[in-house]
Design a protein around this motif. Sequence first.
Motif, short mmCIF file in Angstrom:
data_model
loop_
_atom_site.label_atom_id
_atom_site.label_comp_id
_atom_site.label_asym_id
_atom_site.label_seq_id
_atom_site.Cartn_x
_atom_site.Cartn_y
_atom_site.Cartn_z
N SER A 213 0.83 -1.20 0.00
CA SER A 213 0.00 0.00 0.00
C SER A 213 0.87 1.26 0.00
O SER A 213 1.91 1.30 0.63
CB SER A 213 -0.91 0.01 1.22
N LYS A 214 0.40 2.27 -0.73
CA LYS A 214 1.15 3.53 -0.82
C LYS A 214 0.69 4.50 0.26
O LYS A 214 1.15 5.62 0.33
CB LYS A 214 0.95 4.17 -2.20
N PHE A 215 -0.27 4.07 1.07
CA PHE A 215 -0.81 4.99 2.06
C PHE A 215 -0.35 4.63 3.46
O PHE A 215 -0.87 3.72 4.09
CB PHE A 215 -2.35 5.01 1.98
N SER A 216 0.65 5.35 3.95
CA SER A 216 1.15 5.13 5.31
C SER A 216 0.16 5.75 6.29
O SER A 216 -0.74 6.50 5.90
CB SER A 216 2.50 5.81 5.46
N THR A 217 0.35 5.46 7.59
CA THR A 217 -0.55 6.01 8.60
C THR A 217 -0.51 7.53 8.57
O THR A 217 -1.54 8.18 8.65
CB THR A 217 -0.11 5.50 9.99
N TRP A 218 0.68 8.10 8.41
CA TRP A 218 0.83 9.55 8.38
C TRP A 218 0.08 10.15 7.18
O TRP A 218 -0.59 11.16 7.28
CB TRP A 218 2.33 9.91 8.35
N ARG A 219 0.19 9.46 6.02
CA ARG A 219 -0.48 9.96 4.82
C ARG A 219 -2.00 9.89 4.98
O ARG A 219 -2.73 10.77 4.56
CB ARG A 219 -0.03 9.11 3.63
N LEU A 220 -2.46 8.82 5.65
CA LEU A 220 -3.90 8.67 5.89
C LEU A 220 -4.40 9.77 6.82
O LEU A 220 -5.50 10.30 6.66
CB LEU A 220 -4.22 7.29 6.48
N TRP A 221 -3.57 10.10 7.83
CA TRP A 221 -3.94 11.16 8.78
C TRP A 221 -4.10 12.48 8.02
O TRP A 221 -5.09 13.19 8.18
CB TRP A 221 -2.86 11.27 9.87
N ASN A 222 -3.13 12.79 7.15
CA ASN A 222 -3.21 14.04 6.37
C ASN A 222 -4.41 14.03 5.44
O ASN A 222 -5.05 15.06 5.22
CB ASN A 222 -1.93 14.24 5.56
N PHE A 223 -4.70 12.85 4.91
CA PHE A 223 -5.84 12.68 4.02
C PHE A 223 -7.13 12.99 4.79
O PHE A 223 -8.02 13.69 4.31
CB PHE A 223 -5.80 11.21 3.57
N ALA A 224 -7.21 12.49 6.03
CA ALA A 224 -8.39 12.74 6.87
C ALA A 224 -8.52 14.22 7.18
O ALA A 224 -9.61 14.80 7.13
CB ALA A 224 -8.29 11.92 8.16
N MET A 225 -7.38 14.89 7.46
CA MET A 225 -7.40 16.34 7.73
C MET A 225 -7.90 17.09 6.50
O MET A 225 -8.70 18.03 6.61
CB MET A 225 -5.98 16.83 8.07
N ASP A 226 -7.44 16.66 5.32
CA ASP A 226 -7.90 17.29 4.08
C ASP A 226 -9.40 17.14 3.95
O ASP A 226 -10.10 18.08 3.57
CB ASP A 226 -7.26 16.60 2.85
#
Length: 319
Positions: A213-226
């Motif tokens: 997967s290309k979505f790390s936990t940090w990237r998912l967190w930023n995605f949720a903030m977006d």
Amino acid sequence: MFPKCEPHQPTMLSIICPLRDEEDSVQPFFARLLPVLKDLELDFEIICVNDGSQDKTLERLQAARELESRIRILDLSRNFGKEAALTCGLDHTRGQAVIPIDADLQDPPELIVDMVHMWQQGCEVVLAQRTDRSSDNWLKRKTAEWFYRLHNAISRPTIIPNVGDFRLMDRKVVEALKMLPERGRFMKGIFSWVGFRQAILPYARDVRKTGKSKFSTWRLWNFAMDGITSFSTVPLRIWTYLGLAIALASFAYGSFIVGRTLIFGRDFPGYASLITVILFFGGVQLIGLGVVGEYIGRIHTETKARPIYVVRERFEDVT
Ligand code: UDP
Ligand code: MG
């Protein structure tokens, strides 16, 4: 669930597939997707958006294109992220129905048959909803659940839980999506914002067949903030009420101290309570400033109005 409306007569189906470092997925992906599309007996195009892959994804795509000319390749100049790659795909579609799908076979291509069927019966959007998230770990499942709950409590329109980008959209929907120029592209929210008649198709999500997967936990967190900041201003407004409540409480406490001093005289001890209150309010103000900063950062990105993606080269037979 099916609305009563005029059946659609399909002529061309567009599939969009964003790929980043998927060299091992390309061959099995087409091996499963192409038979499904050929059986549908309608014309199709597969738009593969190579999102800045560092591996042999582009070469693999070109090899697949040698065998099937209906594969179109759009090679982006660098990695712009899945949301931008999807937007690029959407902008280039020509079909009357469009389906984004992941290259890792987590979205079963066989479902396309049912999606097209429902579309032919008049649905404008057919959402594939995961009934089973056992392919995700406990933490991802829980955080996804909390995210949907929080998002839907403070944002309008709400988004349907466990629905990803795998969906069928009528041309009308795609044209509506193209009218949304924002740079912060939280696709789940954008898809839901445009509306249209929706139907749900449940499916079980497979585990990733190759690669990771290309979505790390940090990237998912930023995605949720977006997601939250793109579709809600509640986090900004909260501070007005929080500030009011704190000001009222401070006024009451201040009045109490003044009254007590007038009645009982000066009272010096109080360092501990003073420092606690100062630190507490310092913290509260910084959080408030941080939230405002999140929104200002997004305004900054939007005002620059840069293109969402840049295409380096296209490989396609389009007249
Ligand atoms: N992807 C992309 N650009 C990126 C990250 C991912 O085009 O920056 C593609 C990826 O190649 C895949 C799809 O988006 O086809 C879904 O990615 P992934 O499987 O990593 O996401 P997950 O299923 O874990 O949410
Ligand atoms: Mg995946």
